[in-house]
Design a protein around this motif. Structure first.
Motif, short mmCIF file in Angstrom:
data_model
loop_
_atom_site.label_atom_id
_atom_site.label_comp_id
_atom_site.label_asym_id
_atom_site.label_seq_id
_atom_site.Cartn_x
_atom_site.Cartn_y
_atom_site.Cartn_z
N ALA A 80 0.84 -1.37 -0.28
CA ALA A 80 -0.02 -0.17 -0.39
C ALA A 80 0.84 1.60 -0.04
N LEU A 81 0.78 2.52 -0.82
CA LEU A 81 1.18 3.25 -1.21
C LEU A 81 0.67 4.34 0.25
N LYS A 82 1.39 4.78 0.81
CA LYS A 82 0.86 5.58 2.77
C LYS A 82 1.21 6.77 2.00
N ASP A 83 2.48 7.59 0.97
CA ASP A 83 2.88 8.76 1.26
C ASP A 83 3.92 9.17 0.08
N PHE A 84 3.19 9.94 -0.83
CA PHE A 84 4.08 9.51 -1.91
C PHE A 84 4.16 11.59 -1.96
N GLU A 85 4.46 11.74 -2.62
CA GLU A 85 5.23 13.48 -3.95
C GLU A 85 3.85 13.66 -4.56
N ARG A 86 3.18 14.95 -3.98
CA ARG A 86 2.40 15.38 -4.65
C ARG A 86 2.81 15.15 -6.56
N PRO A 87 1.53 15.12 -7.69
CA PRO A 87 1.98 15.67 -8.62
C PRO A 87 1.59 17.17 -8.68
N TYR A 88 3.30 17.23 -9.28
CA TYR A 88 3.50 18.79 -10.21
C TYR A 88 4.20 18.57 -11.24
N PHE A 89 3.51 20.50 -11.25
CA PHE A 89 3.54 20.35 -13.07
C PHE A 89 5.23 21.96 -12.72
N VAL A 90 5.60 22.52 -13.37
CA VAL A 90 6.28 23.76 -13.60
C VAL A 90 6.00 24.44 -14.62
N ALA A 91 5.70 25.98 -14.38
CA ALA A 91 5.83 26.79 -14.97
C ALA A 91 6.86 27.59 -15.22
N GLY A 92 7.58 28.14 -16.33
CA GLY A 92 8.59 28.86 -16.57
C GLY A 92 8.65 30.27 -17.64
N GLY A 93 9.28 31.32 -17.47
CA GLY A 93 8.84 32.17 -18.44
C GLY A 93 8.49 33.22 -18.39
N GLU A 94 8.22 33.88 -19.20
CA GLU A 94 7.10 34.13 -19.28
C GLU A 94 5.64 34.41 -18.58
N VAL A 95 5.51 33.74 -17.16
CA VAL A 95 3.95 33.66 -16.98
C VAL A 95 4.53 34.32 -15.72
N ALA A 96 3.55 35.61 -14.75
CA ALA A 96 3.20 36.30 -13.54
C ALA A 96 3.88 35.48 -12.75
N LYS A 97 3.81 33.99 -12.66
CA LYS A 97 4.10 33.49 -11.28
C LYS A 97 4.39 32.45 -11.78
N PRO A 98 6.34 32.28 -11.58
CA PRO A 98 6.60 31.23 -11.55
C PRO A 98 6.96 30.06 -10.97
N GLY A 99 6.65 28.74 -10.97
CA GLY A 99 7.51 28.16 -10.20
C GLY A 99 6.46 26.70 -9.96
N LYS A 100 6.40 25.96 -8.63
CA LYS A 100 6.14 24.51 -8.59
C LYS A 100 4.81 24.49 -8.44
N TYR A 101 3.65 23.68 -9.22
CA TYR A 101 2.61 23.98 -8.88
C TYR A 101 1.61 22.39 -8.30
N GLU A 102 0.89 22.07 -7.61
CA GLU A 102 0.66 20.99 -7.50
C GLU A 102 -0.72 20.78 -8.75
N LEU A 103 -0.01 19.53 -8.86
CA LEU A 103 -1.11 19.29 -10.25
C LEU A 103 -2.90 18.82 -9.55
N ARG A 104 -3.95 18.61 -9.23
CA ARG A 104 -4.48 17.93 -8.93
C ARG A 104 -6.10 17.73 -9.65
N ALA A 105 -5.86 17.85 -10.90
CA ALA A 105 -6.95 17.84 -12.34
C ALA A 105 -6.75 17.24 -12.92
N ASP A 106 -7.22 17.06 -13.74
CA ASP A 106 -6.77 17.28 -15.41
C ASP A 106 -6.71 18.65 -16.12
N THR A 107 -5.60 18.95 -16.04
CA THR A 107 -4.99 20.18 -16.40
C THR A 107 -4.07 20.23 -17.66
N THR A 108 -4.95 21.48 -18.23
CA THR A 108 -3.86 21.60 -20.48
C THR A 108 -3.30 22.93 -20.04
#
Length: 197
Positions: free
Chosen positions: A82-110
């Motif tokens: 059984a998987l008890k704890d894991f790194e939460r799924p994430y994506f990284v946004a970079g470059g010319e966005v207002a808030k670059p960084g690492k974001y949690e991927l909580r649902a289907d995201t385009t």
């Protein structure tokens, strides 16, 4: 329709990663039950058995690996994982966005939604060449370019991929902003129309 490895046809099974915590439960031998954290090298140290590689395996693959590791100690070991704890799924946004960084991927995201989650485009963003980087394996990263300017203008977001955990969305700088700092504002507006970009 592009690279199938970048598409969203089938969701991949979760693969264990460093720092994940798994719980092993032995049906007929509870004295071997244990909770393990995957070490930085990708291995786990099993009680009374040799260390085994866990990183990169699905839960079923890991269960089979543990079963084989205990085959010399137990007759036909029956183990549940059984998987008890894991790194939460994430994506990284970079470059010319207002808030670059690492974001949690909580649902289907385009890709479009990822840009919005990261605060949207800056005024220096090149909307026509948004890049999606996806790790295919340890040695290969695939890249795909999206013309979000055209897609949004045509109201056609059908070809925008869903993100997968670990993806990076990168918005490059437009060519005007690269030279803008060397020109005065009046001279810039004389030569360049904002509708070109």
């Amino acid at each position: 329709m592009g690279n199938p490895q970048l598409g969203g046809e089938r969701r991949p099974l979760y693969r264990l990663n460093r720092s994940d915590v798994v719980m092993l439960t032995f049906t007929l031998s509870p004295e071997f039950d244990q909770t393990l954290t995957i070490q930085p090298d990708g291995y786990v140290a099993l009680k009374d058995a040799r260390p085994v590689l866990a990183q990169g395996l699905t839960l079923d693959e890991f269960r089979e690996t543990v079963r084989k590791a205990y085959a010399g100690y137990l007759h036909d070991p029956q183990v549940a994982v059984a998987l008890k704890d894991f790194e939460r799924p994430y994506f990284v946004a970079g470059g010319e966005v207002a808030k670059p960084g690492k974001y949690e991927l909580r649902a289907d995201t385009t890709v479009v939604e990822a840009v919005e989650i990261a605060g949207g485009f800056t005024h220096e963003a090149k909307h026509s060449q948004v890049l999606l980087f996806r790790r295919v394996n340890e040695d290969l990263v695939a890249a795909r370019v999206f013309n979000l300017k055209r897609m949004l203008k045509e109201r056609n977001l059908g070809e925008v991929s869903l993100l997968r955990p670990g993806d990076m969305v990168f918005v490059p700088q437009n060519s005007v902003s690269k030279v803008e700092r060397f020109l005065s504002k009046p001279s810039l507006s004389m030569y360049v129309s904002s509708t070109q970009f």
